[in-house]
Design a protein around this motif. Structure first.
Motif, mmCIF file in Angstrom:
data_model
loop_
_atom_site.group_PDB
_atom_site.id
_atom_site.type_symbol
_atom_site.label_atom_id
_atom_site.label_comp_id
_atom_site.label_asym_id
_atom_site.label_seq_id
_atom_site.Cartn_x
_atom_site.Cartn_y
_atom_site.Cartn_z
ATOM 1 N N PHE A 267 0.834 -1.211 0.000
ATOM 2 C CA PHE A 267 0.000 0.000 0.000
ATOM 3 C C PHE A 267 0.868 1.261 0.000
ATOM 4 C CE2 PHE A 267 -1.884 3.312 2.751
ATOM 5 C CZ PHE A 267 -2.931 3.710 1.929
ATOM 6 N N PHE A 268 1.941 1.260 0.793
ATOM 7 C CA PHE A 268 2.823 2.429 0.831
ATOM 8 C C PHE A 268 3.608 2.578 -0.469
ATOM 9 C CE2 PHE A 268 2.072 2.294 5.401
ATOM 10 C CZ PHE A 268 1.982 3.645 5.694
ATOM 11 N N ILE A 269 3.929 1.475 -1.127
ATOM 12 C CA ILE A 269 4.582 1.570 -2.434
ATOM 13 C C ILE A 269 3.642 2.216 -3.448
ATOM 14 C CG2 ILE A 269 5.422 0.207 -4.386
ATOM 15 C CD1 ILE A 269 6.697 -1.692 -2.453
ATOM 16 N N ILE A 270 2.368 1.847 -3.395
ATOM 17 C CA ILE A 270 1.385 2.453 -4.295
ATOM 18 C C ILE A 270 1.268 3.950 -4.021
ATOM 19 C CG2 ILE A 270 -1.065 2.489 -4.920
ATOM 20 C CD1 ILE A 270 -1.099 -0.531 -4.370
ATOM 21 N N LYS A 271 1.301 4.333 -2.734
ATOM 22 C CA LYS A 271 1.269 5.758 -2.397
ATOM 23 C C LYS A 271 2.485 6.479 -2.971
ATOM 24 C CE LYS A 271 0.093 7.366 1.531
ATOM 25 N NZ LYS A 271 0.040 7.673 2.985
ATOM 26 N N ALA A 272 3.644 5.837 -2.919
ATOM 27 C CA ALA A 272 4.849 6.445 -3.488
ATOM 28 C C ALA A 272 4.718 6.603 -5.000
ATOM 29 C CB ALA A 272 6.071 5.594 -3.145
ATOM 30 N N ILE A 273 4.119 5.616 -5.657
ATOM 31 C CA ILE A 273 3.928 5.699 -7.108
ATOM 32 C C ILE A 273 2.993 6.853 -7.460
ATOM 33 C CG2 ILE A 273 2.956 4.486 -9.103
ATOM 34 C CD1 ILE A 273 3.943 1.880 -7.859
ATOM 35 N N VAL A 274 1.947 7.047 -6.663
ATOM 36 C CA VAL A 274 1.015 8.158 -6.902
ATOM 37 C C VAL A 274 1.737 9.492 -6.771
ATOM 38 C CG1 VAL A 274 -1.033 9.337 -6.015
ATOM 39 C CG2 VAL A 274 -1.024 6.843 -6.222
ATOM 40 N N ASN B 205 9.862 14.079 -0.667
ATOM 41 C CA ASN B 205 9.955 13.603 0.719
ATOM 42 C C ASN B 205 8.908 12.528 1.007
ATOM 43 O OD1 ASN B 205 12.106 15.287 1.336
ATOM 44 N ND2 ASN B 205 10.781 16.958 2.014
ATOM 45 N N ARG B 206 7.707 12.701 0.461
ATOM 46 C CA ARG B 206 6.664 11.690 0.659
ATOM 47 C C ARG B 206 7.038 10.382 -0.026
ATOM 48 N NH1 ARG B 206 1.920 15.919 -0.955
ATOM 49 N NH2 ARG B 206 1.895 17.133 0.993
ATOM 50 N N ILE B 207 7.598 10.498 -1.230
ATOM 51 C CA ILE B 207 8.042 9.284 -1.928
ATOM 52 C C ILE B 207 9.079 8.550 -1.087
ATOM 53 C CG2 ILE B 207 9.299 8.427 -3.947
ATOM 54 C CD1 ILE B 207 8.026 10.731 -5.545
ATOM 55 N N LEU C 179 8.534 4.827 0.718
ATOM 56 C CA LEU C 179 9.401 3.701 0.369
ATOM 57 C C LEU C 179 10.136 3.171 1.593
ATOM 58 C CD1 LEU C 179 10.871 4.932 -3.040
ATOM 59 C CD2 LEU C 179 9.167 3.141 -2.678
ATOM 60 N N LEU C 180 10.570 4.062 2.472
ATOM 61 C CA LEU C 180 11.256 3.619 3.686
ATOM 62 C C LEU C 180 10.303 2.862 4.610
ATOM 63 C CD1 LEU C 180 13.532 6.686 4.560
ATOM 64 C CD2 LEU C 180 14.182 4.528 3.490
ATOM 65 N N ILE C 181 9.067 3.336 4.717
ATOM 66 C CA ILE C 181 8.078 2.634 5.545
ATOM 67 C C ILE C 181 7.801 1.251 4.970
ATOM 68 C CG2 ILE C 181 5.669 2.633 6.295
ATOM 69 C CD1 ILE C 181 5.867 5.701 6.459
ATOM 70 N N MET D 240 15.979 3.251 -3.028
ATOM 71 C CA MET D 240 15.159 4.215 -3.765
ATOM 72 C C MET D 240 14.601 5.289 -2.837
ATOM 73 S SD MET D 240 13.129 2.018 -6.675
ATOM 74 C CE MET D 240 12.176 1.069 -5.482
ATOM 75 N N GLY D 241 14.213 4.892 -1.623
ATOM 76 C CA GLY D 241 13.702 5.870 -0.670
ATOM 77 C C GLY D 241 14.757 6.885 -0.269
ATOM 78 N N LEU D 242 15.976 6.410 -0.020
ATOM 79 C CA LEU D 242 17.061 7.322 0.347
ATOM 80 C C LEU D 242 17.424 8.249 -0.813
ATOM 81 C CD1 LEU D 242 19.369 4.905 2.380
ATOM 82 C CD2 LEU D 242 17.872 6.697 3.273
ATOM 83 N N ILE D 243 17.381 7.719 -2.039
ATOM 84 C CA ILE D 243 17.665 8.565 -3.208
ATOM 85 C C ILE D 243 16.602 9.654 -3.344
ATOM 86 C CG2 ILE D 243 17.743 8.578 -5.735
ATOM 87 C CD1 ILE D 243 19.098 5.851 -5.600
ATOM 88 N N ALA D 244 15.330 9.289 -3.138
ATOM 89 C CA ALA D 244 14.257 10.282 -3.219
ATOM 90 C C ALA D 244 14.432 11.366 -2.164
ATOM 91 C CB ALA D 244 12.901 9.599 -3.056
ATOM 92 N N LEU D 245 14.794 10.975 -0.945
ATOM 93 C CA LEU D 245 15.031 11.964 0.108
ATOM 94 C C LEU D 245 16.240 12.841 -0.222
ATOM 95 C CD1 LEU D 245 14.395 9.822 3.321
ATOM 96 C CD2 LEU D 245 12.893 11.555 2.331
ATOM 97 N N LEU D 246 17.269 12.237 -0.817
ATOM 98 C CA LEU D 246 18.457 13.002 -1.198
ATOM 99 C C LEU D 246 18.123 14.033 -2.270
ATOM 100 C CD1 LEU D 246 21.531 13.495 -1.158
ATOM 101 C CD2 LEU D 246 21.749 11.644 -2.838
ATOM 102 N N VAL D 247 17.382 13.616 -3.297
ATOM 103 C CA VAL D 247 16.997 14.553 -4.356
ATOM 104 C C VAL D 247 16.106 15.656 -3.788
ATOM 105 C CG1 VAL D 247 15.774 14.783 -6.550
ATOM 106 C CG2 VAL D 247 17.238 12.800 -6.150
#
Length: 221
Positions: free
Chosen positions: A117-124, A148-150, A154-156, A196-203
C-alpha cells in the motif's frame, strides 16, 4: 526533452509494477492454496474435539537456508530428463508448520500488504511529480514535499517488509533445525526500496537547498 522524460517515467512505472508481480503472485497463490488446504483440513478433523482442530491445521512457512558446507550436499534431486539423481542444496524452502506454532508469522504477513500500500502511495506521488515537471513546475516546494513523501513511503514499505522477514526468520529458527543447513536472514534481505527511498530523500534535499539559495539570492537583489 518531455518525450524523453515521459519515456523514462513509463519505463519506471513498468519495471516497478513488474517488481511487484512476484510478491502479489506468491501472496495470492499462498492465500488460495492455504485456504483450500485449510478447508480440507477442517473437513478432515470435523467431528473431532474443537481443541484439536487448531493443532491439526497447517500453515506454510518459508525457510531461508544456507548449507553449512558447499562441498558436502545433504539432499538430492531427481532429473526426469536423464533419469538420474543429482546432489543439491536448498536455499529457500516452504514447509507446512502447525498453525498454533506460527501465529505471530501469520499476523505479521499483513505487514507485507501494508508495505505494498505504501509503495502504491509512493507511485502516486511520483506520478504527481512528473505531471508537475511536464507542466514546467520543477523547482517548487510542492515538489520537495512530493519527493519527501516518496522517500518516506518507500522507507516505511522497506521497514514493514523487513519486520515480516525478521518475524518469519525468528519463528523459523525457533521451530526448525535441519541437518546440514543453517538459517540465513540475508537471503530475504531486499534493500531496493531502501535505496530508492534514500535517493528520493536526497533529491528532495538537493531541491530544497537549491530553492533556499534561490530565495536568498532574490532577497539580496
Amino acid at each position: 526533452m518531455k518525450k524523453q522524460l515521459n519515456l523514462i517515467c513509463v519505463l519506471i512505472f513498468f519495471f516497478v509494477g513488474l517488481s511487484l508481480v512476484p510478491s502479489i503472485y506468491s501472496m495470492s497463490n499462498a492465500f488460495m492454496d492455504g485456504f483450500e488446504v485449510g478447508m480440507s483440513q477442517v473437513e478432515d478433523v470435523h467431528g473431532q474435539e474443537t481443541t484439536n482442530i487448531s493443532a491439526e491445521i497447517l500453515t506454510p512457512m518459508t525457510l531461508s537456508l544456507w548449507p553449512k558446507s558447499l562441498a558436502v550436499t545433504s539432499d538430492k534431486l531427481f532429473n526426469h530428463k536423464d533419469q538420474e539423481w543429482y546432489p543439491a542444496s536448498h536455499i529457500q524452502t516452504v514447509v507446512w508448520a502447525k498453525s498454533k506454532d506460527t501465529v505471530i508469522t501469520r499476523y505479521a504477513s499483513f505487514l507485507v500488504l501494508i508495505g505494498i500500500f505504501f509503495i502504491i502511495k509512493a507511485i502516486v506521488q511520483f506520478y504527481k511529480l512528473i505531471n508537475a515537471i511536464n507542466h514546467e513546475v520543477i523547482f517548487d516546494w510542492m515538489n520537495v514535499r512530493r519527493l519527501n513523501r516518496i522517500g518516506r513511503n518507500l522507507l516505511i514499505s522497506f521497514m514493514l517488509s523487513q519486520a515480516y522477514m525478521i518475524t518469519n526468520y525468528w519463528e523459523a529458527t525457533r521451530l526448525f533445525e535441519l541437518e546440514g543447513y543453517e538459517h540465513n536472514f540475508w537471503c530475504d534481505f531486499q534493500p531496493m526500496t531502501l535505496i530508492m527511498g534514500l535517493i528520493a530523500l536526497l533529491v528532495g534535499r538537493i531541491f530544497a537547498i537549491g530553492l533556499q539559495m534561490k530565495e536568498e539570492q532574490d532577497l539580496t537583489i
